[in-house]
Design an enzyme around this catalytic site. Structure first.
Site, PDB file in Angstrom:
ATOM      1  N   ARG A  92      55.582   2.974 -14.526  1.00 46.16           N
ATOM      2  CA  ARG A  92      56.057   5.158 -14.281  1.00 46.16           C
ATOM      3  C   ARG A  92      57.188   5.244 -14.793  1.00 46.16           C
ATOM      4  O   ARG A  92      57.884   4.097 -15.420  1.00 46.16           O
ATOM      5  CB  ARG A  92      56.073   5.566 -13.026  1.00 46.16           C
ATOM      6  CG  ARG A  92      57.278   4.981 -12.306  1.00 46.16           C
ATOM      7  CD  ARG A  92      57.219   6.049 -11.268  1.00 46.16           C
ATOM      8  NE  ARG A  92      58.376   5.260  -9.757  1.00 46.16           N
ATOM      9  CZ  ARG A  92      59.098   5.073  -9.995  1.00 46.16           C
ATOM     10  NH1 ARG A  92      60.358   5.811 -11.268  1.00 46.16           N
ATOM     11  NH2 ARG A  92      59.581   4.245  -8.954  1.00 46.16           N
ATOM     12  N   GLY A  95      60.897   7.522 -15.133  1.00 48.93           N
ATOM     13  CA  GLY A  95      61.659   7.292 -14.092  1.00 48.93           C
ATOM     14  C   GLY A  95      62.378   6.160 -13.804  1.00 48.93           C
ATOM     15  O   GLY A  95      62.528   4.594 -14.195  1.00 48.93           O
ATOM     16  N   LYS A  96      63.458   6.048 -12.849  1.00 50.08           N
ATOM     17  CA  LYS A  96      63.835   5.207 -11.871  1.00 50.08           C
ATOM     18  C   LYS A  96      63.637   4.744 -10.634  1.00 50.08           C
ATOM     19  O   LYS A  96      62.227   4.028 -10.489  1.00 50.08           O
ATOM     20  CB  LYS A  96      65.922   5.448 -12.169  1.00 50.08           C
ATOM     21  CG  LYS A  96      66.287   5.455 -13.675  1.00 50.08           C
ATOM     22  CD  LYS A  96      66.885   5.155 -13.537  1.00 50.08           C
ATOM     23  CE  LYS A  96      68.074   5.244 -14.769  1.00 50.08           C
ATOM     24  NZ  LYS A  96      69.526   5.210 -15.002  1.00 50.08           N
ATOM     25  N   TRP A 110      62.488   4.624  -3.474  1.00 51.09           N
ATOM     26  CA  TRP A 110      62.065   4.698  -1.643  1.00 51.09           C
ATOM     27  C   TRP A 110      60.783   5.397  -1.988  1.00 51.09           C
ATOM     28  O   TRP A 110      60.874   6.265  -1.521  1.00 51.09           O
ATOM     29  CB  TRP A 110      63.277   4.155  -0.813  1.00 51.09           C
ATOM     30  CG  TRP A 110      61.973   3.959   0.454  1.00 51.09           C
ATOM     31  CD1 TRP A 110      62.373   2.251   1.078  1.00 51.09           C
ATOM     32  CD2 TRP A 110      61.817   4.360   1.789  1.00 51.09           C
ATOM     33  NE1 TRP A 110      61.631   2.746   2.300  1.00 51.09           N
ATOM     34  CE2 TRP A 110      61.769   3.675   2.488  1.00 51.09           C
ATOM     35  CE3 TRP A 110      62.350   6.505   1.429  1.00 51.09           C
ATOM     36  CZ2 TRP A 110      60.928   4.260   4.114  1.00 51.09           C
ATOM     37  CZ3 TRP A 110      61.616   6.721   3.173  1.00 51.09           C
ATOM     38  CH2 TRP A 110      61.062   6.027   4.055  1.00 51.09           C
ATOM     39  N   HIS A 111      59.909   4.208  -0.927  1.00 49.95           N
ATOM     40  CA  HIS A 111      58.409   5.423  -0.419  1.00 49.95           C
ATOM     41  C   HIS A 111      58.076   4.800   0.943  1.00 49.95           C
ATOM     42  O   HIS A 111      58.743   3.493   1.400  1.00 49.95           O
ATOM     43  CB  HIS A 111      56.771   4.770  -0.974  1.00 49.95           C
ATOM     44  CG  HIS A 111      57.057   5.145  -2.260  1.00 49.95           C
ATOM     45  ND1 HIS A 111      57.314   6.793  -2.723  1.00 49.95           N
ATOM     46  CD2 HIS A 111      56.909   5.147  -3.605  1.00 49.95           C
ATOM     47  CE1 HIS A 111      57.270   6.878  -4.090  1.00 49.95           C
ATOM     48  NE2 HIS A 111      57.076   5.648  -4.428  1.00 49.95           N
ATOM     49  N   GLY A 135      57.933  10.911 -10.203  1.00 50.32           N
ATOM     50  CA  GLY A 135      57.469   9.724 -11.860  1.00 50.32           C
ATOM     51  C   GLY A 135      56.476   9.898 -12.395  1.00 50.32           C
ATOM     52  O   GLY A 135      55.260   9.418 -11.204  1.00 50.32           O
ATOM     53  N   GLY A 140      53.073   9.862  -9.755  1.00 52.00           N
ATOM     54  CA  GLY A 140      52.720  10.982  -9.138  1.00 52.00           C
ATOM     55  C   GLY A 140      55.229  11.446  -8.118  1.00 52.00           C
ATOM     56  O   GLY A 140      55.241  11.688  -9.304  1.00 52.00           O
ATOM     57  N   PHE A 141      54.388  11.361  -7.164  1.00 55.93           N
ATOM     58  CA  PHE A 141      55.477  12.266  -6.393  1.00 55.93           C
ATOM     59  C   PHE A 141      54.970  12.108  -5.410  1.00 55.93           C
ATOM     60  O   PHE A 141      54.668  10.986  -4.406  1.00 55.93           O
ATOM     61  CB  PHE A 141      55.025  13.466  -6.486  1.00 55.93           C
ATOM     62  CG  PHE A 141      54.140  14.152  -5.622  1.00 55.93           C
ATOM     63  CD1 PHE A 141      54.230  14.286  -4.078  1.00 55.93           C
ATOM     64  CD2 PHE A 141      52.984  14.474  -5.608  1.00 55.93           C
ATOM     65  CE1 PHE A 141      52.967  15.063  -3.127  1.00 55.93           C
ATOM     66  CE2 PHE A 141      51.873  15.349  -5.297  1.00 55.93           C
ATOM     67  CZ  PHE A 141      52.273  14.943  -3.833  1.00 55.93           C
ATOM     68  N   CYS A 198      66.911   7.395  -7.732  1.00 52.96           N
ATOM     69  CA  CYS A 198      66.403   7.764  -9.220  1.00 52.96           C
ATOM     70  C   CYS A 198      67.760   7.862 -10.294  1.00 52.96           C
ATOM     71  O   CYS A 198      67.656   8.193 -11.435  1.00 52.96           O
ATOM     72  CB  CYS A 198      66.016   9.037  -8.817  1.00 52.96           C
ATOM     73  SG  CYS A 198      65.073   9.761  -8.382  1.00 52.96           S
TER      74      CYS A 198
END
Length: 282
Positions: A93, A95-96, A99-100, A214, A225-226, A243
């Site tokens: 994706r 972006g940078k 964390w999830h 991203g 996605g988000f 990010c």
């Protein structure tokens, strides 16, 4: 924590599931004890993306939680990764690094975009849906110019003292000049202690990101996605530069509203606003 919901769809009409021209379909893939490992979710995204690109299914949004994981987009630099060498999954994706994990609602909209493809417009629509969802909980959020995602604005900057000619050397967010003898590019505010960590940005009065975005577009169809922070442990962000942004922090609905706000509570609200933004078909 959100109740476990595995592999369910929330559109209701069976015909809609098979009609590629139908509105947006939501798939609640896994939450809580059934949180979905990141690599499995990435595989599922690719499967759904292939079917959508072939017009075999309608636009579909996967909604889920992940166990704790760091993922890095293509623009991530080495100095933004965890200081302690914690493993990171590199993905395709934009972006940078982010964390999830538990307490965070993750959404992967897999949508066919109209022609000509406007990626920025798509990201703005994702932001708008999330901003509207947050407003429903009584939290005012916004965009920040040049930075994707959904933000809670920090305290207004203090007035510039007279006699400085409009020049201020205050870098904000506790990011004072590096110690003598330390080059700017090597300086990392995370080394100064927990009070400068991203999770403490609200106490410092900085801007803080509530939702990260991203995306990737392939064959005219979106992926990734988000992520929206509901009630996660935001100290997970303190190991990285979220990010790639060093002068701001992270937020959650629970912290900003001063009460517990679970993924389970947020899920139907986000679905409703995504449906309003992306579900209609001309």
């Amino acid at each position: 924590m959100a109740q476990s919901v595995v592999g369910t769809e929330t559109t209701g009409a069976a015909a809609k599931q098979q009609d590629p021209a139908a509105g947006l379909v939501f798939r609640r893939v896994g939450f809580g004890a059934e949180a979905v490992e990141y690599l499995r979710a990435w595989e599922l995204q690719r499967e759904v993306h292939t079917a959508r690109a072939a017009d075999e299914i309608p636009d579909t949004c996967l909604l889920l939680e992940h166990p704790p994981v760091y993922t890095a987009g293509r623009r991530t630099t080495d100095d933004e990764r965890p200081l302690d060498g914690t493993p990171v999954i590199d993905i395709d994706r934009g972006g940078k690094i982010t964390w999830h994990g538990p307490g965070q609602l993750v959404g992967y909209p897999i949508l066919r975009l109209g022609q000509p493809i406007d990626v920025i417009a798509y990201v703005r629509r994702l932001e708008e849906a999330l901003i509207s969802a947050c407003a429903e909980f009584g939290l005012e959020t916004t965009r920040v110019e040049g930075r994707s995602g959904v933000w809670v604005l920090g305290d207004p900057a203090p007035p510039v003292p007279s006699g400085t000619g409009g020049l201020s050397l205050d870098l904000g967010g506790g990011l004072a000049s590096p110690p003598a003898g330390v080059e700017q590019q090597e300086y990392d505010a995370r080394l100064r202690g927990p009070e400068y960590a991203p999770s403490n940005a609200g106490q410092r009065g900085e801007d803080r990101k509530l939702a990260a975005i991203g995306v990737r577009i392939s064959k005219g169809v979106t992926m990734h996605g988000f992520s929206l922070n509901c009630n996660p442990d935001n100290t997970w962000f303190d190991r990285i530069v979220p990010c790639g942004i060093r002068d701001a922090g992270v937020a959650s609905l629970a912290e900003e509203l001063g009460r517990d706000v679970t993924v389970e509570e947020v899920l139907p609200v986000v679905e409703r606003h995504l449906e309003a933004e992306f579900g209609a078909r001309a």
